[in-house]
Scaffold this motif. Sequence first.
Motif, PDB file in Angstrom:
ATOM      1  N   ALA A 224       0.672  -1.203  -0.217  1.00 37.37           N
ATOM      2  CA  ALA A 224      -0.263   0.042  -0.127  1.00 37.37           C
ATOM      3  C   ALA A 224       0.647   1.536   0.062  1.00 37.37           C
ATOM      4  CB  ALA A 224      -0.722   0.405   1.379  1.00 37.37           C
ATOM      5  N   ASP A 225       0.707   2.233  -0.723  1.00 36.88           N
ATOM      6  CA  ASP A 225       1.077   3.297  -0.703  1.00 36.88           C
ATOM      7  C   ASP A 225       0.297   4.795  -1.137  1.00 36.88           C
ATOM      8  OD1 ASP A 225       3.499   5.676  -1.583  1.00 36.88           O
ATOM      9  OD2 ASP A 225       2.953   4.996  -3.480  1.00 36.88           O
ATOM     10  N   GLY A 226       0.421   5.088   0.399  1.00 40.43           N
ATOM     11  CA  GLY A 226      -0.076   6.241   0.613  1.00 40.43           C
ATOM     12  C   GLY A 226      -0.245   7.438   2.239  1.00 40.43           C
ATOM     13  N   ASN A 227       0.067   8.819   2.316  1.00 39.75           N
ATOM     14  CA  ASN A 227       0.229   9.183   2.994  1.00 39.75           C
ATOM     15  C   ASN A 227      -1.467  10.437   3.655  1.00 39.75           C
ATOM     16  OD1 ASN A 227       1.306  11.305   4.973  1.00 39.75           O
ATOM     17  ND2 ASN A 227       1.385  12.340   3.421  1.00 39.75           N
ATOM     18  N   PHE A 228      -1.054   9.202   5.304  1.00 37.20           N
ATOM     19  CA  PHE A 228      -2.459   9.785   6.150  1.00 37.20           C
ATOM     20  C   PHE A 228      -1.660  10.184   7.301  1.00 37.20           C
ATOM     21  CE2 PHE A 228      -4.361   5.898   3.338  1.00 37.20           C
ATOM     22  CZ  PHE A 228      -6.013   6.636   3.710  1.00 37.20           C
ATOM     23  N   ASN A 229      -0.694  10.632   7.044  1.00 36.23           N
ATOM     24  CA  ASN A 229       0.273  11.827   8.152  1.00 36.23           C
ATOM     25  C   ASN A 229      -0.435  13.246   8.430  1.00 36.23           C
ATOM     26  OD1 ASN A 229       1.730  11.854  10.546  1.00 36.23           O
ATOM     27  ND2 ASN A 229       3.566  13.143   8.817  1.00 36.23           N
ATOM     28  N   MET A 230      -0.742  13.266   9.259  1.00 39.60           N
ATOM     29  CA  MET A 230      -2.076  14.662   9.446  1.00 39.60           C
ATOM     30  C   MET A 230      -2.283  15.158   8.373  1.00 39.60           C
ATOM     31  SD  MET A 230       2.148  17.352  10.378  1.00 39.60           S
ATOM     32  CE  MET A 230       3.148  16.687  12.096  1.00 39.60           C
ATOM     33  N   VAL A 231      -3.706  14.292   8.997  1.00 37.29           N
ATOM     34  CA  VAL A 231      -4.421  14.875   7.851  1.00 37.29           C
ATOM     35  C   VAL A 231      -6.126  14.877   8.459  1.00 37.29           C
ATOM     36  CG1 VAL A 231      -3.759  13.125   6.179  1.00 37.29           C
ATOM     37  CG2 VAL A 231      -5.393  12.611   7.129  1.00 37.29           C
ATOM     38  N   THR A 232      -6.521  15.279   8.177  1.00 32.45           N
ATOM     39  CA  THR A 232      -7.537  16.358   9.184  1.00 32.45           C
ATOM     40  C   THR A 232      -8.929  15.310   9.176  1.00 32.45           C
ATOM     41  OG1 THR A 232      -8.625  17.647   7.082  1.00 32.45           O
ATOM     42  CG2 THR A 232      -6.943  18.637   8.870  1.00 32.45           C
ATOM     43  N   LYS A 233     -10.012  14.623   9.690  1.00 37.56           N
ATOM     44  CA  LYS A 233     -11.141  13.854   9.763  1.00 37.56           C
ATOM     45  C   LYS A 233     -12.492  14.212   8.720  1.00 37.56           C
ATOM     46  CE  LYS A 233     -14.586  11.615  12.051  1.00 37.56           C
ATOM     47  NZ  LYS A 233     -15.252  11.674  13.255  1.00 37.56           N
ATOM     48  N   GLY A 234     -12.334  12.674   7.346  1.00 38.15           N
ATOM     49  CA  GLY A 234     -13.009  13.439   6.181  1.00 38.15           C
ATOM     50  C   GLY A 234     -12.536  13.552   5.086  1.00 38.15           C
ATOM     51  N   GLU A 235     -10.679  14.309   5.642  1.00 44.31           N
ATOM     52  CA  GLU A 235      -9.986  14.162   4.455  1.00 44.31           C
ATOM     53  C   GLU A 235      -9.660  12.997   3.342  1.00 44.31           C
ATOM     54  OE1 GLU A 235      -5.487  15.919   3.247  1.00 44.31           O
ATOM     55  OE2 GLU A 235      -6.803  16.390   5.124  1.00 44.31           O
ATOM     56  N   LYS A 236     -10.055  13.022   2.405  1.00 41.57           N
ATOM     57  CA  LYS A 236      -9.790  11.457   1.332  1.00 41.57           C
ATOM     58  C   LYS A 236      -8.075  12.271   1.186  1.00 41.57           C
ATOM     59  CE  LYS A 236     -14.496  10.591  -0.213  1.00 41.57           C
ATOM     60  NZ  LYS A 236     -15.409  10.787  -1.410  1.00 41.57           N
ATOM     61  N   ARG A 237      -7.313  10.573   0.999  1.00 39.66           N
ATOM     62  CA  ARG A 237      -6.150  10.517   0.391  1.00 39.66           C
ATOM     63  C   ARG A 237      -6.049   9.702  -0.703  1.00 39.66           C
ATOM     64  NH1 ARG A 237      -1.815  13.462   2.942  1.00 39.66           N
ATOM     65  NH2 ARG A 237      -2.724  15.026   3.519  1.00 39.66           N
ATOM     66  N   PRO A 238      -5.418   9.997  -1.727  1.00 35.38           N
ATOM     67  CA  PRO A 238      -5.263   8.385  -2.807  1.00 35.38           C
ATOM     68  C   PRO A 238      -4.590   7.504  -2.346  1.00 35.38           C
ATOM     69  CG  PRO A 238      -4.200  10.476  -3.513  1.00 35.38           C
ATOM     70  CD  PRO A 238      -4.922  10.969  -1.949  1.00 35.38           C
ATOM     71  N   THR A 239      -4.793   6.122  -2.435  1.00 41.62           N
ATOM     72  CA  THR A 239      -4.403   6.168  -2.006  1.00 41.62           C
ATOM     73  C   THR A 239      -3.560   4.481  -3.128  1.00 41.62           C
ATOM     74  OG1 THR A 239      -4.901   5.562   0.259  1.00 41.62           O
ATOM     75  CG2 THR A 239      -4.268   3.951   0.238  1.00 41.62           C
TER      76      THR A 239
END
Length: 642
Positions: A224-239
């Motif tokens: 898996a390659d994605g960045n969930f470091n320091m994101v706000t709740k509900g924000e979508k991150r491409p993974t």
Amino acid sequence: MKQTATLWSLLLTLLMTVTMSTAQEPVTPRLQAASAGTSLRAGETLPGFGYADRYVENLSFLGVGKTNLYLSCYILLPEVGANKIEKISFPAVKADKVAYVLILSEDGKTTLYNQKCEIVKGDNQITLSTPFATEAGKRYLVGFATKAVGKGEKDPYVIPFDGTVEIDEALYAAAGTEPYPTASSTNKTFGFLKVKGLGFGSACIFVSLKDESKLQNLAYLTAADGNFNMVTKGEKRPTKLSLRNIGMNEITSLDLTYQFGTGEVKTLSQTLTTALASSKTGEYTFEIPAEAEGMGTVHFAVAKVNGQKNAYATNRVNLPYKVGDFSALIDRETVILERFTSEKCGNCPGADRYVQADIDKLKAAGLRVSYIMYHSGYGTDFLTIPESEKLYGYFFPDGKSYAPAMSINRTYLPKESALVQHAALYDPKEWATKMKNDKQGVKIERIDQTISDGTLEAVVSGVALKNCFDPEDLYLTVIVTEDNIPARNQGGAGKGYKHQAVPRLFLTAPTGDKLKVEADGTFSVKLRGTLKSTWNGGQCNVVAIVHPSIKQPNKSNRAVHTAETAPLGFGLANELVAPAEAPVVTAEGGYLSILGRVDAFELYDMSGALVTTNVGTRLLPGTYIIRIFSDLRVYTSKVIVR
């Protein structure tokens, strides 16, 4: 150029000893690899179920550099119910008249079936003389053992791996004086080897069963390659998820599950626009919303394949997350490229064009780019320094190093299990977008410098933004680098080749000094170092990097916060990031003229002394450095007054 032989220790214990003087010192047989060069199957494929890429044409064959012992490898079958194993298939690089096909218990301690067989060089499809009956609810190790390890250490390569994707169920290998475990086995007669995490891919073994209905629709998540470091709740991150089709059918649809910590399991369904063929690996991007505030691990798994329950739904890949209020984060402004090279690497000069393409794209995206080229890892040369040698191991997969290798912002690459990959594998457009869409929570605002009697004093100061960094995991690394150093004997390059961005002096520890942030968020660190007269100061830069600890076990959390570069002897000199918007500087009659938006400027002579901050100052002929402050950006350039 990757090293062709990489060594591993035994997982369980030692197999042999060697006598030295009057004492015996244990010697650990270590796995080595050699490529077969071309396919042994002449375009055909091996029948049955397996985890390896059955179409791969460049197999890796492993050995331990020892003779007079058996080597074996296995795959762990999924639970196939009450069934019968009828055939075992595998490629071989050497013939062996007395080998064995084997079935072991799941824990590898008990031999349930052994059958002598003859192995031929090439494609082996061995039918069991008595089909082996499996029990529902149980799993089995299935493989083969051979003693055809050659006549010396240069001829030990016999057990086949596909060299592509590592799958846990296909990473079993063993060595010993006996071909399989018995009730009287010792660690010398039969012991498992460590294969996981070492880049050999999956064992090339395929198993044919009487009823293969449970093996039709199977998917195995590999990365898996994605960045969930320091994101706000509900924000979508491409993974991006890497998926191996280990089933017999092609995959046309799948259900992905994700779970933040111990929270609710969510499901996303996707129909594949192009079917994924059996034995192949595909990459698929999902938009994953951050579901819960806090810190932890987000778990990914494939629950269904082609509408059917996936037997590997419990196989998960994980990424760390930190979800909360990070509204103070700013858009990323900086990025650092760190490269590993050696004059012994004949392929390294050829990578220069890929690196330059990355730098050009990153700059065009509006990012300030810092660049360091360590002469360490793959080999040493006259530009290797001890600090670079202490640092490189934190970038590479465990036990490996190679060149040309490069890291962008110390971003973890799941496929490589490392922070580096070959420079050619970075897609400039993709990574420019990736970095530009990233955030940063730290700014380096100044790199003030003074030089006196060969001693450099640098003061690095800046601000860490509220809630956007871990105060217990913030480090500063500062390095003096030099450009345009003539090569002495660079492999793969002609005369005139020059080395760029070479570390000459670390002003901090190679892995960084812990950075203290004041209550108001500011920091300032004074550092000193001795410059050598043999260095060309006009070709030197000071590179400052703020980062989490590169020593931390979770490589996904090692990404750099920010990095800035200043010419040696001058203040922080941010590179032009938007040339079309940069003020235009001219000099006429000894006076400066600046066209464009200007908040303030500083003009320095080439010794680093401040000359003026006023356009009304008449200047003597010469070359100057000007820093223009405009709309929260800093532009630096040379000015020639005639």
